[in-house]
Design a protein around this motif. Structure first.
Motif, PDB file in Angstrom:
ATOM      1  N   LYS A 120      37.882  14.638  32.543  1.00 23.62           N
ATOM      2  CA  LYS A 120      38.880  15.631  32.811  1.00 23.62           C
ATOM      3  C   LYS A 120      38.547  17.030  32.173  1.00 23.62           C
ATOM      4  N   PRO A 121      38.234  17.086  30.892  1.00 23.59           N
ATOM      5  CA  PRO A 121      38.006  18.525  30.444  1.00 23.59           C
ATOM      6  C   PRO A 121      36.923  19.164  30.861  1.00 23.59           C
ATOM      7  N   ASN A 122      35.587  18.534  31.064  1.00 29.88           N
ATOM      8  CA  ASN A 122      34.590  19.108  31.981  1.00 29.88           C
ATOM      9  C   ASN A 122      35.204  19.899  33.573  1.00 29.88           C
ATOM     10  N   GLN A 123      36.031  18.839  33.905  1.00 33.45           N
ATOM     11  CA  GLN A 123      36.316  19.267  35.120  1.00 33.45           C
ATOM     12  C   GLN A 123      37.335  20.435  35.234  1.00 33.45           C
ATOM     13  N   SER A 124      38.003  20.376  34.057  1.00 25.73           N
ATOM     14  CA  SER A 124      39.240  21.670  33.978  1.00 25.73           C
ATOM     15  C   SER A 124      38.280  22.813  33.639  1.00 25.73           C
ATOM     16  N   CYS A 125      37.325  22.594  33.048  1.00 26.69           N
ATOM     17  CA  CYS A 125      36.286  23.737  32.716  1.00 26.69           C
ATOM     18  C   CYS A 125      35.822  24.588  33.898  1.00 26.69           C
ATOM     19  N   GLU A 126      35.204  23.517  34.954  1.00 28.52           N
ATOM     20  CA  GLU A 126      34.822  24.004  36.266  1.00 28.52           C
ATOM     21  C   GLU A 126      35.874  24.563  36.990  1.00 28.52           C
ATOM     22  N   TYR A 127      37.013  24.101  37.220  1.00 28.96           N
ATOM     23  CA  TYR A 127      37.989  24.678  37.768  1.00 28.96           C
ATOM     24  C   TYR A 127      38.385  26.159  37.099  1.00 28.96           C
ATOM     25  N   ALA A 128      38.498  26.166  35.652  1.00 29.61           N
ATOM     26  CA  ALA A 128      38.606  27.462  35.074  1.00 29.61           C
ATOM     27  C   ALA A 128      37.729  28.634  35.335  1.00 29.61           C
ATOM     28  N   SER A 129      36.406  27.987  35.516  1.00 27.34           N
ATOM     29  CA  SER A 129      35.261  28.818  35.756  1.00 27.34           C
ATOM     30  C   SER A 129      35.466  29.393  37.090  1.00 27.34           C
ATOM     31  N   SER A 130      36.011  28.539  38.087  1.00 25.23           N
ATOM     32  CA  SER A 130      36.091  29.106  39.494  1.00 25.23           C
ATOM     33  C   SER A 130      37.154  30.190  39.429  1.00 25.23           C
ATOM     34  N   ASN A 131      38.112  29.952  38.797  1.00 26.48           N
ATOM     35  CA  ASN A 131      39.183  30.924  38.916  1.00 26.48           C
ATOM     36  C   ASN A 131      38.711  32.161  38.295  1.00 26.48           C
ATOM     37  N   VAL A 132      38.126  31.976  37.058  1.00 29.07           N
ATOM     38  CA  VAL A 132      37.658  33.345  36.446  1.00 29.07           C
ATOM     39  C   VAL A 132      36.831  34.156  37.314  1.00 29.07           C
ATOM     40  N   SER A 133      35.867  33.406  37.984  1.00 25.75           N
ATOM     41  CA  SER A 133      34.971  33.989  39.033  1.00 25.75           C
ATOM     42  C   SER A 133      35.883  34.860  39.977  1.00 25.75           C
ATOM     43  N   TYR A 134      36.935  34.460  40.344  1.00 26.83           N
ATOM     44  CA  TYR A 134      37.689  35.028  41.200  1.00 26.83           C
ATOM     45  C   TYR A 134      38.193  36.418  40.693  1.00 26.83           C
ATOM     46  N   VAL A 135      38.783  36.117  39.445  1.00 30.46           N
ATOM     47  CA  VAL A 135      39.312  37.302  38.621  1.00 30.46           C
ATOM     48  C   VAL A 135      38.179  38.139  38.459  1.00 30.46           C
ATOM     49  N   LYS A 136      37.074  37.858  38.192  1.00 35.66           N
ATOM     50  CA  LYS A 136      35.800  39.061  37.997  1.00 35.66           C
ATOM     51  C   LYS A 136      35.649  39.676  39.469  1.00 35.66           C
ATOM     52  N   SER A 137      35.559  38.930  40.364  1.00 39.13           N
ATOM     53  CA  SER A 137      35.621  39.683  41.927  1.00 39.13           C
ATOM     54  C   SER A 137      36.664  40.763  41.865  1.00 39.13           C
ATOM     55  N   GLU A 138      37.818  40.127  41.576  1.00 38.86           N
ATOM     56  CA  GLU A 138      38.784  41.153  41.836  1.00 38.86           C
ATOM     57  C   GLU A 138      38.816  42.364  41.227  1.00 38.86           C
ATOM     58  N   ILE A 139      38.273  42.204  39.807  1.00 36.79           N
ATOM     59  CA  ILE A 139      38.040  43.450  38.861  1.00 36.79           C
ATOM     60  C   ILE A 139      37.098  44.325  39.549  1.00 36.79           C
ATOM     61  N   GLU A 140      35.937  43.807  39.891  1.00 36.84           N
ATOM     62  CA  GLU A 140      34.948  44.662  40.305  1.00 36.84           C
ATOM     63  C   GLU A 140      35.561  45.464  41.610  1.00 36.84           C
ATOM     64  N   LYS A 141      36.316  44.890  42.433  1.00 36.94           N
ATOM     65  CA  LYS A 141      36.752  45.453  43.613  1.00 36.94           C
ATOM     66  C   LYS A 141      37.622  46.621  43.033  1.00 36.94           C
ATOM     67  N   ALA A 142      38.514  46.351  42.269  1.00 37.90           N
ATOM     68  CA  ALA A 142      39.094  47.307  41.638  1.00 37.90           C
ATOM     69  C   ALA A 142      38.565  48.525  41.179  1.00 37.90           C
ATOM     70  N   VAL A 143      37.358  48.397  40.370  1.00 41.78           N
ATOM     71  CA  VAL A 143      36.425  49.275  39.739  1.00 41.78           C
ATOM     72  C   VAL A 143      35.694  50.029  41.197  1.00 41.78           C
ATOM     73  N   ALA A 144      35.576  49.587  42.097  1.00 39.73           N
ATOM     74  CA  ALA A 144      34.883  50.147  43.178  1.00 39.73           C
ATOM     75  C   ALA A 144      35.753  51.139  44.229  1.00 39.73           C
ATOM     76  N   MET A 145      37.079  50.784  43.891  1.00 39.17           N
ATOM     77  CA  MET A 145      38.046  51.595  44.763  1.00 39.17           C
ATOM     78  C   MET A 145      38.069  53.059  44.281  1.00 39.17           C
ATOM     79  N   THR A 146      38.262  53.902  45.074  1.00 41.44           N
ATOM     80  CA  THR A 146      38.351  55.419  45.020  1.00 41.44           C
ATOM     81  C   THR A 146      39.860  55.755  45.237  1.00 41.44           C
ATOM     82  N   ASP A 147      40.730  54.869  45.475  1.00 35.74           N
ATOM     83  CA  ASP A 147      42.228  54.996  45.430  1.00 35.74           C
ATOM     84  C   ASP A 147      42.973  54.479  44.568  1.00 35.74           C
ATOM     85  N   LEU A 148      43.890  55.054  43.763  1.00 35.99           N
ATOM     86  CA  LEU A 148      44.510  54.488  42.505  1.00 35.99           C
ATOM     87  C   LEU A 148      45.260  53.179  42.915  1.00 35.99           C
ATOM     88  N   GLN A 149      46.162  53.324  44.323  1.00 40.68           N
ATOM     89  CA  GLN A 149      46.884  52.273  44.656  1.00 40.68           C
ATOM     90  C   GLN A 149      46.110  51.042  44.943  1.00 40.68           C
TER      91      GLN A 149
END
Length: 232
Positions: A21-50
């Protein structure tokens, strides 16, 4: 005998599933955090504040939804880093220009990347002197000799590494003062200052954390003095 096997089989399976369970939870958490990272990267790339805020809020919401998996994983390094990331993302939503937003987003992006690294290396983390390592999650405090054995850092070495790590923090504050709206910069600095004060009030704080928070408070106080009363 067959009845005993039937009785014990679910218990054995439960034990196996529990051990994974702990390792599996870490894998799930890693997957979620990867999504967070991709959204931040998209935010950084935007030229519109909204649009930047749109992706920033998606990242914040994803972090909130990942808390249970992170807790189940039990990686305190990752939890510390993603908590910092969340704070900087929230600050990014309160800025009024793309330039000031980018400063907080890039901080959050770095901390999110550190979270992924922490999750990947979770099973290799050493617990010795752990409190001070966690307090200084961006500082390498582990001392390994040529044989790979671990010895806790001395107080002098700990202070040296804290001072070294805070050089970049001071530079980051200076950049914020010169580029971010004064009111927003003052609000951020006040928040860090108050956090350090609250940490220093804790009776069970380790020496490493005391020194880290004390020096961070001093550097932040200098920044607040430079900013003056603009945020009041």
């Amino acid at each position: 005998m067959k009845q005993l096997q039937t009785l014990f089989l679910p218990l054995i399976l439960l034990g196996l599933f529990s051990s994974f369970k702990p390792n599996q939870s870490c894998e799930y958490a890693s997957s979620n955090v990867s999504y967070v990272k991709s959204e931040i990267e998209k935010a950084v790339a935007m030229t519109d504040l909204q649009l930047t805020r749109f992706h920033t809020y998606k990242a914040i919401n994803a972090i909130e939804k990942s808390k249970d998996e992170l807790d189940n994983c039990g990686c305190e390094y990752a939890i510390d880093n993603i908590t910092l990331s969340s704070e900087h993302l929230k600050m990014a939503t309160k800025t009024s220009t793309l330039a000031s937003t980018a400063i907080f987003l890039n901080k959050a992006l770095k901390e999110t990347s550190d979270t992924l690294t922490s999750l990947k290396e979770h099973n290799t983390h050493k617990s010795s002197y752990g409190n001070d390592v966690l307090a200084l999650n961006t500082v390498n405090l582990t001392n390994e000799n040529e044989h790979g054995s671990y010895t806790p850092p001395t107080e002098e070495l700990l202070k040296q590494k804290v001072d070294s790590s805070l050089i970049s923090y001071r530079a980051s504050l200076d950049k914020m003062i010169s580029t971010v709206n004064c009111r927003e910069a003052r609000a951020y600095a006040d928040r860090i200052f108050e956090h350090c004060e609250q940490q220093l009030l804790k009776s069970n704080l380790s020496e490493g954390k005391k020194y880290y928070n004390l020096k961070t408070k001093e550097i932040t106080a200098e920044a607040i003095e430079k900013l003056g009363e603009c945020g009041k």
